[in-house]
Design an enzyme around this catalytic site. Sequence first.
Site: not given
Length: 310
Positions: A113-116
């Site tokens: 995933g990512n930090w958004s």
Amino acid sequence: TATLLTARCPVMYAPAMHTEMWEHPATQHNVATLRTRGALVVEPATGRLTGADSGKGRLPEPAELFALAESVLSSRTDAAGSAAAPFLTMAGRRVVVSAGGTREELDPVRFLGNWSTGRQGYAFARSAAARGAEVTVVAANVELPDPAGVKVIRVVSARDMHAAMLDEARTADAVVMTAAVADFRPAARSGQKIKKDGPGPRVPGPIALTENPDILADLAARRAAHGPAGQVLVGFAAETDLDLTAAQAKLARKGCDLLVVNQVGGGLGFGAGDNEAVVLDAGGGQTPIPRRSKDALASVVWDLVAARLG
Ligand code: CTP
């Protein structure tokens, strides 16, 4: 109120009541009258009401109302609004916004995933709703309260978002892709939890990846082939190095009309309350947006979109 409106000073109402009263034809008629006179009437939020009941009618959270007021005040109200409704620059328009970050599953308990967080996308949605648009948000893994008066479709992965966005964008006047979409996903998803040792599936070496669809590029290709003509497509590029020449090439590669380029890191970008950006357009124009709240930034971009919609 009349004097304030004549002076093109926004008046914002945030009505709160029980669902039956909100939906009553008399209330709806009066709300419509206020809107045609140029007032901004915020849709009530949905949730627990003052009694034991739940439904549409809650006062939106104070932080959301504050962000909306900021968004309205930072709008160039001379842009496309009529004299009667200076900030309803998106009235009658349908917009779709993607928000958050996709998750690509490795097994039932893990993902890439990512930090958004979705804050910028939700700010776009709120700001468009304040301008009178009908708004749909396709939200990937966002844990924020739903923006009032906005339809929210929840998705997890890039492929889910691809399907939802292509479907929703079919009849949209404008589409804004703020979501951080994973370019790749694990080539295989294990049905059972991957173990570091012992029985069951294991990851013996590097994780093999396969490419995800490029949603923005597909939206642009679909628009070129089948319309809707005149639809405005906005992309986002969160970069650690602000290289505007490379960003202009990205805009051309994706086929969108506007690309909002912002730097991540240094307290800006993912999860932060503020953002700053440069908006590039397909004709080579640049609009710098100095540091401000994400709602205020969204408001400036909607002004650019409204001007393109005419
Ligand atoms: N985007 C998309 N689908 C993808 C990847 C990105 O729709 N699979 C969208 C993003 O939502 C954003 C824009 O494309 O609006 C630019 O995203 P970015 O990650 O900067 O572009 P990439 O093409 O992935 O390029 P990079 O190699 O810089 O990551």
